[in-house]
Structure formats: structure tokens, C-alpha cells
Write a protein that holds these residues in place. Structure first.
Motif, PDB file in Angstrom:
ATOM      1  N   VAL A  63      12.576  -5.213  30.256  1.00  0.00           N
ATOM      2  CA  VAL A  63      13.601  -5.982  30.946  1.00  0.00           C
ATOM      3  C   VAL A  63      14.922  -5.868  30.194  1.00  0.00           C
ATOM      4  O   VAL A  63      14.972  -6.043  28.977  1.00  0.00           O
ATOM      5  CB  VAL A  63      13.179  -7.467  31.079  1.00  0.00           C
ATOM      6  N   ASN A  64      15.966  -5.539  30.923  1.00  0.00           N
ATOM      7  CA  ASN A  64      17.311  -5.482  30.367  1.00  0.00           C
ATOM      8  C   ASN A  64      18.092  -6.645  30.976  1.00  0.00           C
ATOM      9  O   ASN A  64      18.431  -6.632  32.155  1.00  0.00           O
ATOM     10  CB  ASN A  64      17.973  -4.150  30.709  1.00  0.00           C
ATOM     11  N   LEU A  65      18.358  -7.678  30.173  1.00  0.00           N
ATOM     12  CA  LEU A  65      19.024  -8.878  30.671  1.00  0.00           C
ATOM     13  C   LEU A  65      20.454  -8.611  31.124  1.00  0.00           C
ATOM     14  O   LEU A  65      21.043  -9.418  31.844  1.00  0.00           O
ATOM     15  CB  LEU A  65      19.010  -9.972  29.603  1.00  0.00           C
ATOM     16  N   LEU A  66      21.033  -7.484  30.718  1.00  0.00           N
ATOM     17  CA  LEU A  66      22.396  -7.152  31.120  1.00  0.00           C
ATOM     18  C   LEU A  66      22.457  -6.525  32.512  1.00  0.00           C
ATOM     19  O   LEU A  66      23.530  -6.379  33.078  1.00  0.00           O
ATOM     20  CB  LEU A  66      23.036  -6.211  30.102  1.00  0.00           C
ATOM     21  N   GLN A  67      21.290  -6.138  33.050  1.00  0.00           N
ATOM     22  CA  GLN A  67      21.248  -5.531  34.378  1.00  0.00           C
ATOM     23  C   GLN A  67      20.744  -6.537  35.403  1.00  0.00           C
ATOM     24  O   GLN A  67      19.802  -7.286  35.144  1.00  0.00           O
ATOM     25  CB  GLN A  67      20.324  -4.312  34.397  1.00  0.00           C
ATOM     26  N   ASP A  68      21.382  -6.559  36.547  1.00  0.00           N
ATOM     27  CA  ASP A  68      20.972  -7.442  37.625  1.00  0.00           C
ATOM     28  C   ASP A  68      20.074  -6.655  38.576  1.00  0.00           C
ATOM     29  O   ASP A  68      20.520  -6.166  39.615  1.00  0.00           O
ATOM     30  CB  ASP A  68      22.196  -7.998  38.362  1.00  0.00           C
ATOM     31  N   LYS A  69      18.831  -6.463  38.180  1.00  0.00           N
ATOM     32  CA  LYS A  69      17.876  -5.735  39.012  1.00  0.00           C
ATOM     33  C   LYS A  69      16.486  -6.295  38.773  1.00  0.00           C
ATOM     34  O   LYS A  69      16.277  -7.101  37.871  1.00  0.00           O
ATOM     35  CB  LYS A  69      17.921  -4.228  38.742  1.00  0.00           C
ATOM     36  N   GLU A  70      15.557  -5.859  39.567  1.00  0.00           N
ATOM     37  CA  GLU A  70      14.178  -6.309  39.441  1.00  0.00           C
ATOM     38  C   GLU A  70      13.452  -5.461  38.391  1.00  0.00           C
ATOM     39  O   GLU A  70      13.740  -4.272  38.246  1.00  0.00           O
ATOM     40  CB  GLU A  70      13.461  -6.186  40.790  1.00  0.00           C
ATOM     41  N   PHE A  71      12.518  -6.073  37.678  1.00  0.00           N
ATOM     42  CA  PHE A  71      11.677  -5.375  36.711  1.00  0.00           C
ATOM     43  C   PHE A  71      10.229  -5.650  37.061  1.00  0.00           C
ATOM     44  O   PHE A  71       9.893  -6.755  37.509  1.00  0.00           O
ATOM     45  CB  PHE A  71      11.989  -5.846  35.283  1.00  0.00           C
ATOM     46  N   PHE A  72       9.363  -4.653  36.846  1.00  0.00           N
ATOM     47  CA  PHE A  72       7.994  -4.760  37.330  1.00  0.00           C
ATOM     48  C   PHE A  72       6.958  -4.425  36.263  1.00  0.00           C
ATOM     49  O   PHE A  72       7.204  -3.636  35.349  1.00  0.00           O
ATOM     50  CB  PHE A  72       7.788  -3.823  38.537  1.00  0.00           C
ATOM     51  N   ASP A  73       5.800  -5.042  36.434  1.00  0.00           N
ATOM     52  CA  ASP A  73       4.584  -4.733  35.700  1.00  0.00           C
ATOM     53  C   ASP A  73       3.674  -4.111  36.756  1.00  0.00           C
ATOM     54  O   ASP A  73       3.285  -4.771  37.720  1.00  0.00           O
ATOM     55  CB  ASP A  73       3.988  -6.025  35.138  1.00  0.00           C
ATOM     56  N   LYS A  91      10.551 -11.037  37.385  1.00  0.00           N
ATOM     57  CA  LYS A  91      11.507 -12.140  37.557  1.00  0.00           C
ATOM     58  C   LYS A  91      10.948 -13.228  38.463  1.00  0.00           C
ATOM     59  O   LYS A  91      10.942 -14.395  38.119  1.00  0.00           O
ATOM     60  CB  LYS A  91      12.839 -11.622  38.115  1.00  0.00           C
ATOM     61  N   SER A  92      10.483 -12.844  39.640  1.00  0.00           N
ATOM     62  CA  SER A  92      10.026 -13.825  40.627  1.00  0.00           C
ATOM     63  C   SER A  92       8.553 -14.211  40.453  1.00  0.00           C
ATOM     64  O   SER A  92       8.113 -15.199  41.038  1.00  0.00           O
ATOM     65  CB  SER A  92      10.232 -13.283  42.037  1.00  0.00           C
ATOM     66  N   LYS A  93       7.809 -13.412  39.704  1.00  0.00           N
ATOM     67  CA  LYS A  93       6.363 -13.594  39.495  1.00  0.00           C
ATOM     68  C   LYS A  93       5.554 -13.403  40.778  1.00  0.00           C
ATOM     69  O   LYS A  93       4.412 -13.811  40.875  1.00  0.00           O
ATOM     70  CB  LYS A  93       6.038 -14.963  38.881  1.00  0.00           C
ATOM     71  N   GLU A  94       6.157 -12.743  41.781  1.00  0.00           N
ATOM     72  CA  GLU A  94       5.440 -12.417  43.003  1.00  0.00           C
ATOM     73  C   GLU A  94       4.711 -11.101  42.808  1.00  0.00           C
ATOM     74  O   GLU A  94       5.242 -10.167  42.204  1.00  0.00           O
ATOM     75  CB  GLU A  94       6.408 -12.316  44.180  1.00  0.00           C
ATOM     76  N   CYS A  95       3.493 -11.041  43.355  1.00  0.00           N
ATOM     77  CA  CYS A  95       2.676  -9.841  43.194  1.00  0.00           C
ATOM     78  C   CYS A  95       2.378  -9.217  44.555  1.00  0.00           C
ATOM     79  O   CYS A  95       2.100  -9.908  45.522  1.00  0.00           O
ATOM     80  CB  CYS A  95       1.364 -10.179  42.493  1.00  0.00           C
ATOM     81  N   GLU A  96       2.443  -7.899  44.578  1.00  0.00           N
ATOM     82  CA  GLU A  96       2.093  -7.143  45.775  1.00  0.00           C
ATOM     83  C   GLU A  96       0.909  -6.249  45.427  1.00  0.00           C
ATOM     84  O   GLU A  96       0.942  -5.522  44.434  1.00  0.00           O
ATOM     85  CB  GLU A  96       3.281  -6.290  46.213  1.00  0.00           C
ATOM     86  N   LYS A  97      -0.121  -6.313  46.238  1.00  0.00           N
ATOM     87  CA  LYS A  97      -1.294  -5.446  46.081  1.00  0.00           C
ATOM     88  C   LYS A  97      -1.316  -4.504  47.270  1.00  0.00           C
ATOM     89  O   LYS A  97      -1.212  -4.941  48.415  1.00  0.00           O
ATOM     90  CB  LYS A  97      -2.575  -6.283  46.049  1.00  0.00           C
TER      91      LYS A  97
END
Length: 194
Positions: A63-73, A91-97
Motif C-alpha cells: 500500500v502506498n498512502l500517497l496514491q489514491d487507488k485501491e490495493f488488493f490481497d 481499503k474497503s475490506k470487501e472480498c470478491e470470489k
């Protein structure tokens, strides 16, 4: 005449033994990666856990806090039928399967790849200031193309480039590669995905 035939057979055997076979990287490893796709204006840095034997990959983006984008696991499980991807938004803690649509493509030199030569990253002129690598390429019947650089010692991935009409050109650079998996639970889907 027998001597000439014997000499020719020996020369052929020596020449055949000189054909370099692709190396085999360790089946389990972890690394930090940098991936770049200039056409899609896409880049990421991530930690990767790789299990080639069981066809599993976990990629946790840094995660780069200086960028306004989504980061994923992201967890890719190609060892299930059908293959499954778990994508957790950090960021949102929403998961897609979802079902995997791309086939398993291991981080290794594919069979029938062409050896392009050896090259140093850094220099070979100063002891300890370079790493000797092997360069490989292959064009598949589908038109997909592979290029890879692997260390001569240990067959550790350094660079992987893959091009297809579906994905475009994706370049992956590997850093801080270590053998084995530090956390055996890394291939269990995140609890937010259950």
C-alpha cells in the motif's frame, strides 16, 4: 572408415550434450515483485508467495498512502476445479470470489524455450558485484510470447515477461527472493472472504 564413424558419433554426442536445458526454479519461494504494464498504465509492488507444485500464488500489494487507488490481497488457487481467485480490497475490506479464467502459468522457463545466452546483472569484472543470469525466450503456438531471466546458481527468477493478445505485455521483476514459505497459512483465503 569405422574410426571416422566413431569420431562422428562422439562429436554428435558431445554436441547434443552441449544443448542447454531450461533450469528448474525452487517449487516454493517468496519474493517482492514489481509488475508493469505500460499499455494499461498499470504498475504494482507486492509480496508474492509461490507454490509451483500445488499451483497456488498469493500476491499482497504494498500500500502506498500517497496514491489514491485501491490495493488488493489476491489469492490464486489453480489446484481446485474450477480454479478460484479471492480478491480482498485492502481499503474497503470487501472480498470478491470468482472463477479463474486464465490457465496456470508457472514462473519457470517453459519447455522448448530457446536459450539466448548469459548476462550479468551488475558486473562480472568485480568479485561479488554481479549475478550471472540465463536468458530464455519462447513463442507458443497460440502466439503468446515468453522472455525470462533466471540466476545461473539456483534458477531464481529475476525477470518474467509475458505477452498475449488477452493480457498485452506484462513485465514482472523479482527482488529479495527467499526459498520456502514463511507462513504455511498464506494459501488459506482471507477470513473476510469466507
Amino acid at each position: 572408415m569405422k574410426t571416422l564413424l566413431l569420431f562422428a558419433a562422439v562429436c554428435l554426442a558431445v554436441a547434443h550434450s552441449q544443448i542447454l536445458q531450461p533450469c528448474s526454479p525452487p517449487p516454493l519461494w517468496e519474493a517482492r515483485i514489481s509488475r508493469i504494464d505500460p499499455v494499461k498504465q498499470f504498475s504494482e509492488r507486492a509480496k508474492v508467495s509461490y507454490d509451483g507444485a500445488n499451483k497456488r500464488v498469493r500476491r499482497i500489494e504494498e500500500v502506498n498512502l500517497l496514491q489514491d487507488k485501491e490495493f488488493f490481497d489476491v489469492l490464486y488457487l489453480h489446484n481446485t476445479e474450477p480454479g478460484t481467485e479471492y480478491r480482498l480490497n485492502l481499503k474497503s475490506k470487501e472480498c470478491e470470489k470468482k472463477e479463474l479464467t486464465e490457465p496456470w502459468r508457472p514462473f519457470e522457463v517453459p519447455p522448448n524455450a530457446t536459450f539466448l545466452g548469459e548476462s550479468y546483472i551488475g558486473t562480472g569484472a568485480v568479485p561479488g558485484a554481479g549475478v550471472l543470469t540465463e536468458l530464455w525466450e519462447r513463442t507458443f503456438e497460440s502466439g503468446d510470447k515468453f522472455f525470462g531471466a533466471y540466476t545461473v546458481e539456483g534458477c531464481i527468477p529475476i525477470q518474467d515477461e509475458f505477452y498475449s493478445n488477452r493480457t498485452g505485455l506484462v513485465t514482472t521483476l523479482f527482488f529479495d527472493v527467499t526459498g520456502g514459505i514463511s507462513d504455511p497459512n498464506v494459501f488459506i483465503p482471507p477470513r473476510e472472504c469466507m
